[in-house]
Design a protein around this motif. Structure first.
Motif, PDB file in Angstrom:
ATOM      1  N   GLN A  41       0.944  -1.245   0.088  1.00 34.79           N
ATOM      2  CA  GLN A  41       0.094  -0.083   0.128  1.00 34.79           C
ATOM      3  C   GLN A  41       0.917   1.338   0.111  1.00 34.79           C
ATOM      4  OE1 GLN A  41      -2.486  -0.682   3.542  1.00 34.79           O
ATOM      5  NE2 GLN A  41      -3.756  -2.203   2.537  1.00 34.79           N
ATOM      6  N   PHE A  42       2.212   1.162   0.785  1.00 36.09           N
ATOM      7  CA  PHE A  42       2.749   2.630   0.717  1.00 36.09           C
ATOM      8  C   PHE A  42       3.522   2.477  -0.564  1.00 36.09           C
ATOM      9  CE2 PHE A  42       7.287   4.055   1.565  1.00 36.09           C
ATOM     10  CZ  PHE A  42       6.967   5.235   2.185  1.00 36.09           C
ATOM     11  N   ILE A  43       3.773   1.463  -1.039  1.00 36.23           N
ATOM     12  CA  ILE A  43       4.606   1.580  -2.520  1.00 36.23           C
ATOM     13  C   ILE A  43       3.469   2.254  -3.606  1.00 36.23           C
ATOM     14  CG2 ILE A  43       5.325   0.332  -4.504  1.00 36.23           C
ATOM     15  CD1 ILE A  43       6.499  -1.695  -2.484  1.00 36.23           C
ATOM     16  N   ILE A  44       2.276   1.630  -3.417  1.00 36.93           N
ATOM     17  CA  ILE A  44       1.463   2.340  -4.276  1.00 36.93           C
ATOM     18  C   ILE A  44       0.877   3.577  -4.191  1.00 36.93           C
ATOM     19  CG2 ILE A  44      -1.115   2.315  -4.895  1.00 36.93           C
ATOM     20  CD1 ILE A  44      -1.283  -0.648  -4.211  1.00 36.93           C
ATOM     21  N   LEU A  45       1.290   4.200  -3.051  1.00 37.32           N
ATOM     22  CA  LEU A  45       1.156   5.733  -2.643  1.00 37.32           C
ATOM     23  C   LEU A  45       2.396   6.282  -3.457  1.00 37.32           C
ATOM     24  CD1 LEU A  45       0.112   6.098   1.305  1.00 37.32           C
ATOM     25  CD2 LEU A  45      -1.292   6.644  -0.859  1.00 37.32           C
ATOM     26  N   ILE A  46       3.583   5.822  -3.530  1.00 37.97           N
ATOM     27  CA  ILE A  46       4.823   6.522  -3.736  1.00 37.97           C
ATOM     28  C   ILE A  46       4.430   6.522  -5.477  1.00 37.97           C
ATOM     29  CG2 ILE A  46       7.021   5.946  -4.364  1.00 37.97           C
ATOM     30  CD1 ILE A  46       7.508   4.640  -1.713  1.00 37.97           C
ATOM     31  N   LYS A  47       3.626   5.289  -5.871  1.00 40.86           N
ATOM     32  CA  LYS A  47       3.789   5.490  -7.304  1.00 40.86           C
ATOM     33  C   LYS A  47       2.624   6.684  -7.781  1.00 40.86           C
ATOM     34  CE  LYS A  47       5.112   0.649  -7.964  1.00 40.86           C
ATOM     35  NZ  LYS A  47       4.811  -0.676  -8.621  1.00 40.86           N
ATOM     36  N   LEU A  48       1.500   6.796  -6.939  1.00 43.13           N
ATOM     37  CA  LEU A  48       0.799   7.711  -7.143  1.00 43.13           C
ATOM     38  C   LEU A  48       1.226   9.345  -7.341  1.00 43.13           C
ATOM     39  CD1 LEU A  48      -2.381   6.351  -5.033  1.00 43.13           C
ATOM     40  CD2 LEU A  48      -2.158   6.690  -7.433  1.00 43.13           C
TER      41      LEU A  48
END
Length: 454
Positions: free
Chosen positions: A63-70
């Motif tokens: 979930q944290f990685i998805i936030l970075i990608k966003l």
């Protein structure tokens, strides 16, 4: 590795901050601006990955990685200008022009007096190969077209739309990879080796390279193979092929021995459906496409272990007549190795897609290629979730050395960095192969001893 609570937020901050820096502030012609944050991102990621990650913790990290990608959606691709060719092809398609028909230079002559020509002229100088025909396959062209239709001449909006497409594909890879790992009863944290790898985030999510769609449909094909949905497996590998042609090398790994069986026929039929659509669209510009692909394999050189040094050796000895044949000789050697791997795969009667053989096929293909851009190894990084994780992850950092080509200060050190890159990767690969062989022998020994005791 047990990470102290006080160290954990530091690693998280270093990982996220360095990736954001790479995407917003690094520049192609400054190796230090790429290498330093790349090193910090890789080390911090490795430390985080090495923790004892349970399933719940893994999902939180995802979930944290998805936030970075966003956060990267609004960044313009900064380490590759291929993005401008994506827009060029998409803008042509959105105006009903087949992008395979003409080179950009020819297009400007054809439409110089029209409003379309003005829009193209404004971006012409951004293109890296305006004298060559486009080499991007059908699925890529479709996504370019949709994005350009929405964005028009607004390149920042075009970039945002493409990044949303890439993020959707990325989440699809995550979804199906988790299902594959669960079915194979492997820890879910392994997906982080691809999904959280700094190079994958930098080159796929930020710089918009379409290997992400190759990987998506490859994962889908593996998933359908696991569930014995043969036609859908063939269809998926076909869509992978029309995303990036490299995936054609992996098609035979889905074929079972003997060849003439219903299973194989269904896979081939599924594969041919998207492939024939691509060929039908390509036919009017087939000559130009073949010409550009030929130049790509026999003229361009970047970060190649063999092609570049051999080419330089021929120049020193003035063997100019042999130089154009280097690519043919190297690809002939690769095809021999490729045939051996496939033969062994079929003789060993593999009933399921072999991750090991797929990894080795792509690895040897790149070793004998003339051009190895950093994003070319992202399919290998996907396969590293299942095999050879150490050498794959090391390569994902070491390949950043290849950006020395663009830095006037470091370009003289490019040969040293090249050999350092490949030497470390090959040493680690030999280590992993030896370790795997030892493990297989130990398992065989245990089985024999158990049988003997019984």
């Amino acid at each position: 590795m047990n990470l102290r609570k006080s160290t954990f937020p530091i690693m998280i901050f270093a990982y996220a901050g360095s990736i954001i820096y790479l995407s917003y502030y690094s520049v192609q012609d400054s190796l230090v601006s790429i290498l330093m944050p790349g090193f910090i991102a890789s080390i911090s990621f490795y430390i985080l990955y090495s923790r004892q990650l349970q399933e719940q913790t893994t999902f939180r990290f995802i979930q944290f990685i998805i936030l970075i990608k966003l956060t990267l959606i609004f960044a313009i691709p900064n380490l590759s200008n291929d993005f401008y060719r994506f827009w060029w092809d998409g803008y042509l398609s959105s105006h009903g022009i087949n992008p395979y028909l003409w080179t950009p230079a020819e297009i400007l002559i054809q439409y110089h007096s029209q409003h379309l020509g003005d829009a193209l002229q404004a971006q012409y100088n951004q293109l890296n190969s305006p004298e060559y025909h486009t080499v991007y396959p059908l699925l890529s062209q479709l996504i370019f077209c949709i994005s350009a239709k929405i964005a028009g001449t607004h390149l920042h909006i075009f970039s945002i739309i493409l990044k949303l497409f890439v993020l959707i594909a990325d989440l699809g890879i995550l979804f199906f990879s988790i299902k594959i790992l669960r079915q194979l009863k492997r820890p879910l944290k392994y997906i982080l080796l691809f999904f959280g790898n700094p190079l994958c985030i930098m080159e796929l999510n930020n710089n918009l390279h379409f290997e992400v769609f190759l990987i998506l449909f490859l994962a889908l094909s593996i998933y359908y193979t696991l569930h014995s949905k043969v036609f859908l497996s063939g269809l998926s590998i076909g869509f992978s092929f029309i995303s990036k042609l490299t995936s054609l090398l992996l098609l035979p790994l889905f074929i079972q021995w003997p060849f003439f069986k219903k299973y194989n026929i269904l896979i081939i039929i599924g594969f041919l459906f998207p492939t024939l659509l691509f060929i039908a669209y390509l036919i009017p510009g087939l000559y130009g496409y073949q010409k550009s692909m030929g130049l790509y394999f026999h003229q361009f050189e970047f970060n190649s272990l063999l092609y570049g040094p051999i080419s330089n050796y021929f120049d020193i000895h003035k063997w100019y007549l042999l130089k154009p044949k280097i690519g043919i000789y190297l690809m002939s050697i690769f095809l021999l190795i490729y045939s051996v791997i496939l033969t062994y795969n079929w003789v060993s009667n593999k009933s399921f897609f072999s991750f090991k053989h797929a990894w080795l096929i792509l690895f040897f293909y790149l070793i004998f290629s003339s051009t190895v851009h950093p994003w070319y190894i992202t399919p290998i990084l996907f396969l590293s979730c299942f095999v050879f994780p150490l050498s794959s992850f090391a390569w994902s950092f070491l390949i950043l050395f290849s950006y020395a080509r663009y830095d006037s200060y470091f370009i003289n050190y490019e040969p040293i960095l090249l050999y350092l890159e490949y030497t470390i990767v090959l040493i680690l690969l030999i280590y992993e192969l030896h370790k795997q062989q030892h493990k297989n022998m130990q398992n065989e020994f245990d089985i024999k001893n158990t049988a003997h005791l019984q």
